[in-house]
Write a protein that holds these residues in place. Structure first.
Motif, PDB file in Angstrom:
ATOM      1  N   LYS A 224     -34.455  -1.958 -80.177  1.00 29.88           N
ATOM      2  CA  LYS A 224     -33.240  -2.891 -80.200  1.00 29.88           C
ATOM      3  C   LYS A 224     -33.569  -3.565 -78.852  1.00 29.88           C
ATOM      4  CE  LYS A 224     -28.342  -3.731 -79.792  1.00 29.88           C
ATOM      5  NZ  LYS A 224     -28.400  -5.172 -80.341  1.00 29.88           N
TER       6      LYS A 224
ATOM      7  N   ASP B 209     -34.237  -7.621 -78.259  1.00 30.83           N
ATOM      8  CA  ASP B 209     -33.142  -8.247 -77.506  1.00 30.83           C
ATOM      9  C   ASP B 209     -33.982  -8.932 -76.492  1.00 30.83           C
ATOM     10  OD1 ASP B 209     -31.167  -7.634 -79.139  1.00 30.83           O
ATOM     11  OD2 ASP B 209     -30.488  -6.211 -77.988  1.00 30.83           O
TER      12      ASP B 209
ATOM     13  N   ARG C 183     -30.916 -11.424 -86.324  1.00 29.50           N
ATOM     14  CA  ARG C 183     -29.534 -11.574 -86.101  1.00 29.50           C
ATOM     15  C   ARG C 183     -29.130 -10.143 -86.272  1.00 29.50           C
ATOM     16  NH1 ARG C 183     -31.454 -15.844 -85.048  1.00 29.50           N
ATOM     17  NH2 ARG C 183     -30.797 -17.806 -85.538  1.00 29.50           N
ATOM     18  N   ASN C 184     -27.770  -9.853 -85.792  1.00 30.31           N
ATOM     19  CA  ASN C 184     -27.217  -8.615 -86.158  1.00 30.31           C
ATOM     20  C   ASN C 184     -28.216  -7.377 -85.980  1.00 30.31           C
ATOM     21  OD1 ASN C 184     -24.951 -10.136 -86.481  1.00 30.31           O
ATOM     22  ND2 ASN C 184     -25.578 -10.372 -88.758  1.00 30.31           N
TER      23      ASN C 184
ATOM     24  N   THR D 296     -28.985  -3.777 -85.177  1.00 30.97           N
ATOM     25  CA  THR D 296     -27.766  -2.721 -85.103  1.00 30.97           C
ATOM     26  C   THR D 296     -28.736  -1.637 -85.045  1.00 30.97           C
ATOM     27  OG1 THR D 296     -26.281  -4.394 -86.160  1.00 30.97           O
ATOM     28  CG2 THR D 296     -25.766  -1.740 -85.979  1.00 30.97           C
TER      29      THR D 296
ATOM     30  N   THR E 177     -28.235   2.140 -86.231  1.00 28.45           N
ATOM     31  CA  THR E 177     -27.419   2.826 -87.102  1.00 28.45           C
ATOM     32  C   THR E 177     -27.480   4.379 -86.865  1.00 28.45           C
ATOM     33  OG1 THR E 177     -28.918   2.806 -88.854  1.00 28.45           O
ATOM     34  CG2 THR E 177     -27.245   0.920 -88.960  1.00 28.45           C
TER      35      THR E 177
ATOM     36  N   TRP F 159     -31.809  -5.072 -89.108  1.00 27.98           N
ATOM     37  CA  TRP F 159     -31.476  -6.173 -88.717  1.00 27.98           C
ATOM     38  C   TRP F 159     -31.437  -7.332 -89.926  1.00 27.98           C
ATOM     39  CZ3 TRP F 159     -36.119  -3.698 -86.858  1.00 27.98           C
ATOM     40  CH2 TRP F 159     -37.472  -4.234 -87.328  1.00 27.98           C
TER      41      TRP F 159
ATOM     42  N   SER G  82     -32.296 -14.774 -90.345  1.00 25.43           N
ATOM     43  CA  SER G  82     -31.769 -15.747 -90.829  1.00 25.43           C
ATOM     44  C   SER G  82     -32.154 -16.671 -91.849  1.00 25.43           C
ATOM     45  CB  SER G  82     -31.436 -16.980 -89.573  1.00 25.43           C
ATOM     46  OG  SER G  82     -32.863 -17.055 -89.049  1.00 25.43           O
TER      47      SER G  82
END
Length: 552
Positions: free
Chosen positions: A133, A137, A156-157, A159, A161, A168, A171
């Protein structure tokens, strides 16, 4: 590598199978399989790899060359990589995400990636999904000087878990993303995340990864030494250390290979002048393999004369390309009109063929208003048709090619001045920020093995104009932008082929750059060095050094 047309769902299901790279743009290297056969691996020893350009970029997310990539493959790991057969192989990932295993949604937008457990960074810190991540990012951080955001910008998103799982959403569907991730090296959150500025962090000169070799030392202008990572999560490494020795003079580089001081002469390849002698050397293997690099004359469209298409056309007509390839390279390279390698499923073999026609070149320039001045050099509106051409100093073949090119263009009233410089200089901001006028260069235009060339030709990928990408030509074309967007969203390979062939036609018609040839790199290895395997899906044949070893 030809593969059948695929529906969106079929494309995603296929990504679980061996040979998946064909679906995302891969090229197989079947005839090279024999190079991988051999005895059982023996641990121990070192390899000295001789290279003609100095690695200087050690953060694998930042702009770098194939020489830097030779280091990245040893120090870092990717979620998966594409091997010499065109197969996508899981690395940090426990398996490839597919529709069948729940890793991909049917529309290709939702990804869930399970990671291997028990992997550690070179400093002993556990590797987790938080590192993945952080890497993704950081790539999308507008303040970070990243090599390429294409594909990643759709994330997007993102994450975490679980420590061993990340997900992820894209889009929009992006067909090349599997291939993009095969060349996205993961960096450590616990180190870079604490840096005041990742662009200037100490990590960038002493990197820590999860790869088969750990950072040893760098002696600027001389070598980079890497040590075996005993905690590596994959097969190997078998060598105790790898030394990348920088020797800019390619005659000296070959001399040290001939004397045995160098075990592997690669990346820049064996110069044609030494080819016959090298093949007669005892205890050596000389391997010629097509590479994804396309040799070309890069033109900076921000330089006023090159904004005139007639000038670009005239320069191309005046090039005696075939004679130059025969005289200097003994006909080894493959003449080409495209940035896509021959044999790739997207390659368009119907592009107009180059012709050497100085008379036509002169007529074009006359018609465009570029008329000879008192010194014989053409000019228009007070601007002389004169420019510099640059390449890496010490490359004898290219320097000879420049001299012939200078003569070709002088014949039609164009003045080219040679201005070469060390690789570490030329491929820095001079290249990346379009500070050049023209450059003689070989580039791999593909993303992994996918034909999406958004980083190269999108109007949003011009670094000198604030974009993130590799469009140092400063080329802009609205039709190209539209085709690039369509091609990246389309999952049906038959449709993608048409899109990318149209792109090749436009790039060739516009002569964004002057194509010369697809490289056939001739590399040398000692006969007992086992595991070396050329890979057209990678920019460096050092991609699998973890599997190299010395046979008895």
């Amino acid at each position: 590598m030809q593969t059948p047309s695929l529906s969106k769902r079929s494309f995603l299901k296929l990504s679980a199978a061996a040979g998946v790279a064909g679906a995302v743009g891969g090229m197989a290297a079947g005839p090279l399989r024999a190079l991988a056969a051999g005895p059982e691996p023996r641990p121990g020893g070192q390899v000295i790899a001789g290279i003609s350009q100095e690695p200087t970029v050690f953060n694998p997310l930042m702009p770098g060359s194939e020489y830097d990539q030779g280091i990245w493959w040893q120090v870092f790991s990717t979620l998966w990589y594409i091997d010499a057969d065109g197969t996508i192989v899981p690395d940090l990932a426990a398996e490839l995400p597919t529709v069948a295993n729940g890793g991909l949604s049917a529309d290709g937008r939702i990804w869930k990636v399970r990671l291997r457990k028990g992997i550690t960074w070179h400093d002993g810190t556990p590797f987790t999904a938080h590192d993945v991540k952080y890497t993704l990012d950081l790539i999308n951080n507008p303040d970070f000087k990243v090599r390429n955001r294409v594909g990643h910008s759709l994330l997007r998103n993102v994450t975490v878990t679980a420590d061993d799982e990340i997900q992820w959403v894209l889009s929009e569907a992006f067909a090349p993303y599997m291939s993009v991730l095969s060349l996205t090296f993961i960096v450590p959150r616990h180190i870079l995340g604490k840096a005041d500025d990742p662009n200037t962090a100490p990590f960038n000169t002493a990197p820590v990864g999860t790869g088969p070799f750990r950072w040893g030392e760098r002696r600027a202008g001389e070598l980079v030494l890497l040590e075996k990572n005993p905690a590596y999560h994959g097969d190997g490494p078998y060598l105790d250390r790898v030394v990348f020795r920088y020797i800019p003079d390619q005659t000296m580089l070959y001399t040290q290979f001939r004397s045995g001081e160098i075990d592997y002469l690669g990346l820049s390849g064996l110069q044609p002048a030494f080819d016959v002698e090298a093949r007669a050397l005892p205890d050596r293997r000389i391997v010629a393999a097509p590479a994804p690099f396309v040799e070309h004359i890069a033109l900076n469209h921000g330089f006023a004369p090159f904004a005139d298409k007639a000038v670009r056309q005239a320069l191309y007509l005046a090039m005696n390309r075939k004679a130059r390839l025969e005289a200097i390279y003994h006909g080894r390279p493959i003449e080409t009109e495209s940035y896509v390698p021959h044999g790739h499923w997207a390659f368009d073999d119907g592009l107009p063929k180059h012709s050497h026609d100085p008379a036509a070149a002169k007529a074009l320039l006359d018609k465009a208003g570029w008329l000879p001045g008192a010194d014989g050099i053409r000019q228009k509106d007070g601007v002389r048709l004169a420019f510099t051409n640059s390449t890496s100093a010490g490359s004898q073949s290219r320097e000879q090619a420049q001299q012939l090119l200078k003569q070709d263009w002088r014949e039609i009233g164009v003045d080219m001045t040679i201005e070469n410089m060390p690789g570490a200089v030329i491929w820095g901001e001079f290249w990346q920020k379009s500070q050049y006028q023209s450059v003689m260069v070989a580039s791999n235009f593909l993303q992994g093995s996918d034909p999406d060339v958004t980083p190269r030709f999108s109007s949003k990928a011009i670094p000198a104009q604030g974009g993130s990408g590799l469009n140092t030509y400063q080329y802009r074309n609205p039709e190209v932008d539209g085709l690039l967007e369509r091609g990246s969203r389309e999952m049906d390979q038959a449709v993608r082929r048409k899109i990318y062939q149209r792109l090749q036609q436009i790039i060739r018609e516009d002569l964004v750059f002057l194509p010369v040839s697809q490289s056939v790199i001739v590399e040398g290895v000692k006969a007992k060095l086992t595991g070396y395997r050329p890979n057209i899906n990678a920019s460096s044949n050092c991609w699998n050094m973890r599997h190299w070893f010395w046979a008895a």
